[in-house]
Write a protein that holds these residues in place. Structure first.
Motif, PDB file in Angstrom:
ATOM      1  N   PHE A  39       1.580   9.299  -6.208  1.00 13.40           N
ATOM      2  CA  PHE A  39       2.045  10.673  -6.007  1.00 13.40           C
ATOM      3  C   PHE A  39       3.043  11.074  -7.090  1.00 13.40           C
ATOM      4  O   PHE A  39       3.045  12.221  -7.551  1.00 13.40           O
ATOM      5  N   LEU A  40       3.880  10.126  -7.492  1.00 17.67           N
ATOM      6  CA  LEU A  40       4.847  10.412  -8.553  1.00 17.67           C
ATOM      7  C   LEU A  40       4.149  10.665  -9.886  1.00 17.67           C
ATOM      8  O   LEU A  40       4.528  11.582 -10.635  1.00 17.67           O
TER       9      LEU A  40
ATOM     10  N   PRO B 116       8.619  18.625 -17.030  1.00 22.08           N
ATOM     11  CA  PRO B 116       9.028  18.940 -18.410  1.00 22.08           C
ATOM     12  C   PRO B 116       9.207  17.696 -19.265  1.00 22.08           C
ATOM     13  O   PRO B 116       8.973  17.730 -20.469  1.00 22.08           O
ATOM     14  N   ASN B 117       9.638  16.592 -18.641  1.00 22.79           N
ATOM     15  CA  ASN B 117       9.837  15.347 -19.381  1.00 22.79           C
ATOM     16  C   ASN B 117       8.988  14.262 -18.726  1.00 22.79           C
ATOM     17  O   ASN B 117       9.349  13.711 -17.674  1.00 22.79           O
ATOM     18  N   GLY B 118       7.851  13.961 -19.346  1.00 21.69           N
ATOM     19  CA  GLY B 118       6.962  12.972 -18.759  1.00 21.69           C
ATOM     20  C   GLY B 118       7.457  11.553 -18.853  1.00 21.69           C
ATOM     21  O   GLY B 118       7.079  10.700 -18.030  1.00 21.69           O
ATOM     22  N   GLU B 119       8.333  11.258 -19.835  1.00 24.82           N
ATOM     23  CA  GLU B 119       8.839   9.899 -19.984  1.00 24.82           C
ATOM     24  C   GLU B 119       9.685   9.477 -18.783  1.00 24.82           C
ATOM     25  O   GLU B 119       9.675   8.307 -18.392  1.00 24.82           O
ATOM     26  N   GLU B 120      10.402  10.406 -18.202  1.00 20.29           N
ATOM     27  CA  GLU B 120      11.192  10.076 -17.010  1.00 20.29           C
ATOM     28  C   GLU B 120      10.282   9.714 -15.846  1.00 20.29           C
ATOM     29  O   GLU B 120      10.588   8.800 -15.059  1.00 20.29           O
ATOM     30  N   ILE B 121       9.163  10.416 -15.728  1.00 26.37           N
ATOM     31  CA  ILE B 121       8.203  10.095 -14.662  1.00 26.37           C
ATOM     32  C   ILE B 121       7.636   8.696 -14.859  1.00 26.37           C
ATOM     33  O   ILE B 121       7.520   7.902 -13.908  1.00 26.37           O
TER      34      ILE B 121
ATOM     35  N   THR C  50       0.826  -1.207   0.000  1.00 25.50           N
ATOM     36  CA  THR C  50       0.000   0.000   0.000  1.00 25.50           C
ATOM     37  C   THR C  50       0.859   1.254   0.000  1.00 25.50           C
ATOM     38  O   THR C  50       0.600   2.217  -0.746  1.00 25.50           O
ATOM     39  N   ILE C  51       1.902   1.268   0.821  1.00 19.93           N
ATOM     40  CA  ILE C  51       2.755   2.460   0.915  1.00 19.93           C
ATOM     41  C   ILE C  51       3.469   2.723  -0.405  1.00 19.93           C
ATOM     42  O   ILE C  51       3.501   3.854  -0.910  1.00 19.93           O
ATOM     43  N   GLU C  52       4.056   1.676  -0.998  1.00 19.87           N
ATOM     44  CA  GLU C  52       4.782   1.869  -2.258  1.00 19.87           C
ATOM     45  C   GLU C  52       3.844   2.246  -3.403  1.00 19.87           C
ATOM     46  O   GLU C  52       4.205   3.030  -4.288  1.00 19.87           O
ATOM     47  N   SER C  53       2.641   1.706  -3.400  1.00 22.65           N
ATOM     48  CA  SER C  53       1.678   2.062  -4.448  1.00 22.65           C
ATOM     49  C   SER C  53       1.252   3.522  -4.326  1.00 22.65           C
ATOM     50  O   SER C  53       1.112   4.229  -5.341  1.00 22.65           O
TER      51      SER C  53
ATOM     52  N   VAL D  68       9.734   1.538 -12.305  1.00 21.14           N
ATOM     53  CA  VAL D  68      10.696   0.981 -11.339  1.00 21.14           C
ATOM     54  C   VAL D  68      10.021   0.764  -9.983  1.00 21.14           C
ATOM     55  O   VAL D  68      10.212  -0.271  -9.327  1.00 21.14           O
ATOM     56  N   LYS D  69       9.213   1.736  -9.559  1.00 20.40           N
ATOM     57  CA  LYS D  69       8.513   1.597  -8.281  1.00 20.40           C
ATOM     58  C   LYS D  69       7.497   0.461  -8.331  1.00 20.40           C
ATOM     59  O   LYS D  69       7.333  -0.285  -7.352  1.00 20.40           O
ATOM     60  N   LEU D  70       6.812   0.310  -9.458  1.00 22.61           N
ATOM     61  CA  LEU D  70       5.839  -0.781  -9.569  1.00 22.61           C
ATOM     62  C   LEU D  70       6.527  -2.140  -9.588  1.00 22.61           C
ATOM     63  O   LEU D  70       5.961  -3.130  -9.103  1.00 22.61           O
ATOM     64  N   ASP D  71       7.734  -2.208 -10.138  1.00 25.02           N
ATOM     65  CA  ASP D  71       8.486  -3.463 -10.073  1.00 25.02           C
ATOM     66  C   ASP D  71       8.815  -3.829  -8.632  1.00 25.02           C
ATOM     67  O   ASP D  71       8.777  -5.014  -8.254  1.00 25.02           O
TER      68      ASP D  71
END
Length: 335
Positions: free
Chosen positions: A118-119, A127-132, A110-113, A138-141
């Motif tokens: 939020f990210l 400015p660069n949405g691809e980096e987001i 729950t915390i990581e999701s 990476v966080k979902l992995d």
């Protein structure tokens, strides 16, 4: 040999002895051979006023506590019934420990999701949405690795016995994955696609050998955890709140087209939930009210853009929407 000596109760009270309880008499045990008198005692009287007998001590006064416990164990030798209850105790303790481990894993999921969500909200202003998007992947992995531990804990178990422990984490994961999928494709991810991402394989032998002690020796090299339809629906219902926030932030950044896309998308989701109605689970009917509120806020934003969009500067649109959102919450009695 002891002999009982009775005394005048009134005289003993005068010299400081405590009062004698009703229905008892005070006596002093006298040792006949030595002539020594021991401490006083109370003796219960019979119906005719006579004592019920000699001086009595408790059964275990002369035995220490540990010795009494050993005697009790010797008196009750282990039987087949006691052995059965011992095995039940071990089984229940093992199940409770596993339940607590699953609760902790669900809390981590729950915390990581939430951090991923939020990210993703920074996508419209970055400015660069691809980096987001790459960072969110990476966080979902990392979240999926936690879900893999849940799948390993549930090997050989009925998942629905532990469903209450893992359900909050799975709902939050569905919300994060569907939010990322909508930003990428402007559509809703299906439960089948989510379950395809939750099929795991062992990376090496060391990982296979380091599994929990409760797993079997002939364990498989692949693990999977299926998201139930109820968890999927609840996660999608929570997604509508994040889409409403995305709509407001998009207007604040000068994006006029996103609110209308979100309004149409939320109407389709709301229509799908209304088909379920009161026939679905209780949690789904509770989420339906919140979904309706999110849809009303997005439609109100679209109305303001359509009618007064040319009158209000773009940098002030977000303030106007936030003010109207607060008014809607006050009318509906929301905190």
């Amino acid at each position: 040999m002891f002999k009982l000596l009775t005394c005048n109760v009134a005289a003993l009270v005068i010299i400081g002895f405590p009062p004698v309880p009703q229905g008892h008499r005070l006596f002093f045990p006298l040792h006949v051979e030595t002539g020594l008198v021991e401490g006083p005692g109370y003796q219960a009287l019979s119906k005719h006023g006579q004592g019920s007998g000699g001086f009595r001590k408790r059964k275990h006064d002369n035995f220490p506590h540990g010795q009494r416990r050993e005697e009790k164990e010797n008196v009750n030798p282990p039987s087949a019934l006691m052995a059965s209850f011992k095995s039940f105790q071990v089984e229940l303790d093992t199940r409770h420990d596993k339940y607590e481990r699953l609760v902790k894993l669900s809390r981590d999921i729950t915390i990581e999701s939430k951090r991923t969500i939020f990210l993703l909200h920074r996508f419209t202003s970055a400015p660069n949405g691809e980096e987001i998007l790459s960072e969110s992947e990476v966080k979902l992995d990392a979240v999926r690795r936690k879900i893999k531990q849940v799948a390993q804990e549930l090997i050989g178990e009925d998942m629905y016995q532990f469903h209450r422990a893992i359900s909050p984490g799975l709902q939050e994961y569905v919300e994060a994955v569907s939010f990322q999928y909508f930003i990428k494709t402007r559509s809703l991810i299906s439960v089948e696609e989510i379950n395809k991402q939750l099929i795991f394989t062992a990376e090496d032998r060391e990982e296979t050998t380091n599994m929990t002690s409760n797993s079997h020796d002939n364990q498989p090299h692949t693990w999977s955890l299926k998201v139930t339809p109820v968890d999927y629906l609840l996660g999608v219902a929570d997604l509508t709140g994040e889409l409403m926030r995305l709509c407001i932030s998009s207007v604040g950044n000068g994006d006029i087209d996103t609110p209308f896309e979100l309004s149409q998308f939320l109407r389709q989701i709301y229509d799908g939930f209304t088909f379920i109605g009161n026939t679905g689970p209780y949690e789904v009917s509770k989420k339906l009210y919140t979904l309706k509120q999110s849809l009303a806020k997005v439609e109100n934003a679209c109305y303001t853009l359509k009618v007064r969009g040319s009158e209000i500067p773009k940098h002030m649109l977000a303030d106007v929407f936030s003010t109207k959102t607060e008014l809607i919450d006050q009318e509906e009695g929301l905190p």
